[in-house]
Design a protein around this motif. Structure first.
Motif, PDB file in Angstrom:
ATOM      1  N   SER A 118      -5.816   3.165   1.374  1.00 38.30           N
ATOM      2  CA  SER A 118      -5.176   3.909   0.292  1.00 38.30           C
ATOM      3  C   SER A 118      -4.324   5.028   0.859  1.00 38.30           C
ATOM      4  O   SER A 118      -4.793   6.154   1.034  1.00 38.30           O
ATOM      5  N   PRO A 119      -3.057   4.775   1.146  1.00 37.83           N
ATOM      6  CA  PRO A 119      -2.175   5.817   1.679  1.00 37.83           C
ATOM      7  C   PRO A 119      -2.059   7.026   0.751  1.00 37.83           C
ATOM      8  O   PRO A 119      -2.057   8.173   1.212  1.00 37.83           O
ATOM      9  N   ALA A 120      -1.965   6.780  -0.558  1.00 39.14           N
ATOM     10  CA  ALA A 120      -1.807   7.890  -1.502  1.00 39.14           C
ATOM     11  C   ALA A 120      -3.014   8.814  -1.480  1.00 39.14           C
ATOM     12  O   ALA A 120      -2.878  10.037  -1.598  1.00 39.14           O
ATOM     13  N   ALA A 121      -4.202   8.239  -1.300  1.00 44.61           N
ATOM     14  CA  ALA A 121      -5.409   9.061  -1.297  1.00 44.61           C
ATOM     15  C   ALA A 121      -5.499   9.892  -0.025  1.00 44.61           C
ATOM     16  O   ALA A 121      -5.801  11.088  -0.074  1.00 44.61           O
ATOM     17  N   MET A 122      -5.230   9.281   1.129  1.00 46.11           N
ATOM     18  CA  MET A 122      -5.379  10.006   2.382  1.00 46.11           C
ATOM     19  C   MET A 122      -4.335  11.112   2.523  1.00 46.11           C
ATOM     20  O   MET A 122      -4.673  12.268   2.810  1.00 46.11           O
TER      21      MET A 122
ATOM     22  N   ALA B  96       6.731  13.423  -4.140  1.00 43.65           N
ATOM     23  CA  ALA B  96       7.690  12.510  -3.511  1.00 43.65           C
ATOM     24  C   ALA B  96       6.977  11.348  -2.833  1.00 43.65           C
ATOM     25  O   ALA B  96       7.415  10.189  -2.937  1.00 43.65           O
ATOM     26  N   PHE B  97       5.876  11.631  -2.147  1.00 45.13           N
ATOM     27  CA  PHE B  97       5.144  10.564  -1.468  1.00 45.13           C
ATOM     28  C   PHE B  97       4.543   9.588  -2.475  1.00 45.13           C
ATOM     29  O   PHE B  97       4.573   8.369  -2.264  1.00 45.13           O
ATOM     30  N   ILE B  98       4.000  10.121  -3.559  1.00 47.86           N
ATOM     31  CA  ILE B  98       3.389   9.236  -4.564  1.00 47.86           C
ATOM     32  C   ILE B  98       4.444   8.332  -5.191  1.00 47.86           C
ATOM     33  O   ILE B  98       4.182   7.151  -5.470  1.00 47.86           O
ATOM     34  N   ILE B  99       5.638   8.861  -5.409  1.00 49.11           N
ATOM     35  CA  ILE B  99       6.711   8.030  -5.968  1.00 49.11           C
ATOM     36  C   ILE B  99       7.015   6.861  -5.041  1.00 49.11           C
ATOM     37  O   ILE B  99       7.204   5.722  -5.490  1.00 49.11           O
TER      38      ILE B  99
ATOM     39  N   ALA C 228       6.017   0.938  -3.729  1.00 53.40           N
ATOM     40  CA  ALA C 228       5.592   0.020  -2.671  1.00 53.40           C
ATOM     41  C   ALA C 228       4.393  -0.826  -3.048  1.00 53.40           C
ATOM     42  O   ALA C 228       4.196  -1.914  -2.493  1.00 53.40           O
ATOM     43  N   ARG C 229       3.576  -0.378  -3.992  1.00 55.34           N
ATOM     44  CA  ARG C 229       2.329  -1.084  -4.305  1.00 55.34           C
ATOM     45  C   ARG C 229       2.092  -1.050  -5.799  1.00 55.34           C
ATOM     46  O   ARG C 229       2.154   0.011  -6.423  1.00 55.34           O
TER      47      ARG C 229
END
Length: 463
Positions: free
Chosen positions: A200-204, A369-372, A377-378
């Protein structure tokens, strides 16, 4: 509910006492450091030291517990934390306070781990969520009360430090005298960032950035309040407002994240926090009621973000990986929290009090921005595959609370009977996990022996 609470009342009382003292210290130290003419950067360094100690505590406290046992480790850690509190007015310099604060962070991480072990042992599968949620509410409520209690004290005197030390010391008593069952297994924290990011990239990344912003808010808001002209009393309530706002919004946003993509909830929180904090940074309201009201709003939108990130990670993790996932995110948050106060204090030294909210704004813009990019992407997980939001399991505390009972066969889960400390004959896990259970088992064994003896007696034939 009353029966559930009464079964762990001694442990919750210990939590309330220690976190009361900790909350008092967290507001007292930045204000006392400012009165002692520490620079803003030095105050930020001292604030970061707490999270340095917390990170090392998450890694090292399990080994202390295995070496000494739960009760002995608890007594040692709490006593050390009490001694650290009373040392602040004795050694008044930034280096000493950095070391003292790091010690406090380490001790508090061990405290959380030991208490949560007991609470987990006292809970059943049906009551675990309720007990741990009550624990988290008591934890944050006691911290808030401790923060505002400084309003009745003179921060330049020895008294508030002595009170904080006494409160921490008293926390030993309820746990030392508890009749609760022997503690549940503990976990050895392991951190595999590659696996965590892949899961989970968004979580980390979210946990890391949230740590930067929230770490700064939780430690430097008393200093901010003082620098914009608030009295000690007003600064205390101002800092408590952040946590209060977060407590109000954790559950509503958590339940909302059960219904829609959790990343969208994180995006809403990040964008709203950025808007509010940029407004505070630009206009810097000095009216105490307006400023405190805005602090509540900042807390409402900034504090639930970590819980949502953890819940999002759980959605993609196997049940066997929950402990590793939550421990990894906790360490990510801790690393971010180390840098948050340090960076914010440097900005406050350069741009004035607004530097705190400048940092929080920038961090939340970066998070949004990262979450967008992750939303593009997923695709979202199927709602049926989500894990229900669990406030206790995803709370921003100093150790790992698993949403499921620990698997004693897992390699990173250590049972108390395997601790070197419990080789002492005063501990026995062979028949039961508590003194009362062992006593009952011994009585049952004695009664069974008597029955066997009676049955083995030769019967007398007719005379």
């Amino acid at each position: 509910m009353t029966q559930i609470v009464s079964s762990v009342s001694a442990l919750l009382f210990a939590v309330a006492l220690l976190l009361f003292g900790h909350g008092l210290q967290s507001t007292l130290l930045p204000l006392a450091a400012e009165k002692a003419q520490f620079s803003s950067f030095s105050i930020g360094l001292i604030s970061s030291a707490y999270f340095v100690g917390m990170v090392f505590g998450c890694l090292g406290a399990p080994h202390v517990i295995m070496r000494a046992g739960h009760i002995r480790a608890f007594a040692a850690l709490v006593s050390l934390m009490s001694a650290a509190a009373i040392l602040h007015p004795i050694a008044v310099d930034p280096v000493s306070w950095f070391i003292i604060r790091a010690i406090s962070g380490f001790c508090l991480a061990g405290f959380y781990m030991i208490v949560e072990s007991w609470l987990n042992e006292a809970a059943t599968n049906e009551t675990r969520g309720t007990i741990m949620s009550i624990y988290v509410v008591v934890l944050f409520a006691a911290m808030m009360v401790g923060q505002v209690s400084i309003a009745t004290m003179e921060i330049s005197s020895f008294v508030p430090f002595a009170i904080a030390s006494v409160l921490v010391s008293l926390a030993v008593i309820p746990v030392s005298l508890t009749k609760a069952n022997q503690p549940a297994p503990i976990t050895i924290v392991r951190f595999r960032p590659g696996k965590l990011y892949k899961n989970s990239p968004a979580a980390m990344v979210g946990a890391l950035l949230i740590g930067v912003g929230n770490g700064a808010l939780l430690t430097l808001t008393p200093l901010y309040g003082s620098q914009i002209g608030m009295s000690t009393n007003q600064a205390a309530f101002y800092s408590a407002a952040i946590i209060g706002g977060g407590m109000l919004s954790q559950w509503p946003f958590g339940r909302l994240s059960d219904r829609i993509d959790r990343r969208k909830v994180m995006l809403i929180l990040a964008c709203t926090t950025a808007v509010v904090t940029v407004g505070i940074a630009i206009f810097m309201p000095v009216n105490v009621y307006v400023a405190t009201g805005l602090a509540v709003v900042v807390g409402v939108f900034s504090q639930p973000a970590y819980s949502i990130a953890v819940s999002h990670a759980f959605d993609y993790a196997d049940a066997d990986d929950y402990v590793e996932t939550s421990s990894g995110l906790l360490l990510s948050f801790g690393v971010g929290s180390v840098g948050g106060p340090l960076t914010a204090s440097a900005l406050m030294g350069q741009f004035g009090p607004s530097g705190l909210y400048m940092l929080v704004c920038v961090v939340n813009v970066a998070l949004a921005a990262f979450i967008i990019t992750r939303l593009a992407a997923r695709s979202a997980i199927d709602p049926d595959d989500k894990v229900d939001f669990e406030y206790a399991a995803s709370a921003q505390v100093g150790t790992v609370i698993s949403p499921e009972p620990l698997d004693v066969d897992a390699p990173y889960v250590i049972q108390p009977e395997d601790f070197p400390a419990y080789e002492d004959d005063i501990y026995s896990f062979e028949n039961a996990t508590s003194a009362q259970d062992r006593e009952d088992a011994e009585k049952a064994a004695a009664a069974e022996a008597v029955d066997d003896a009676e049955e083995s007696k030769p019967s007398k034939g007719p005379e």
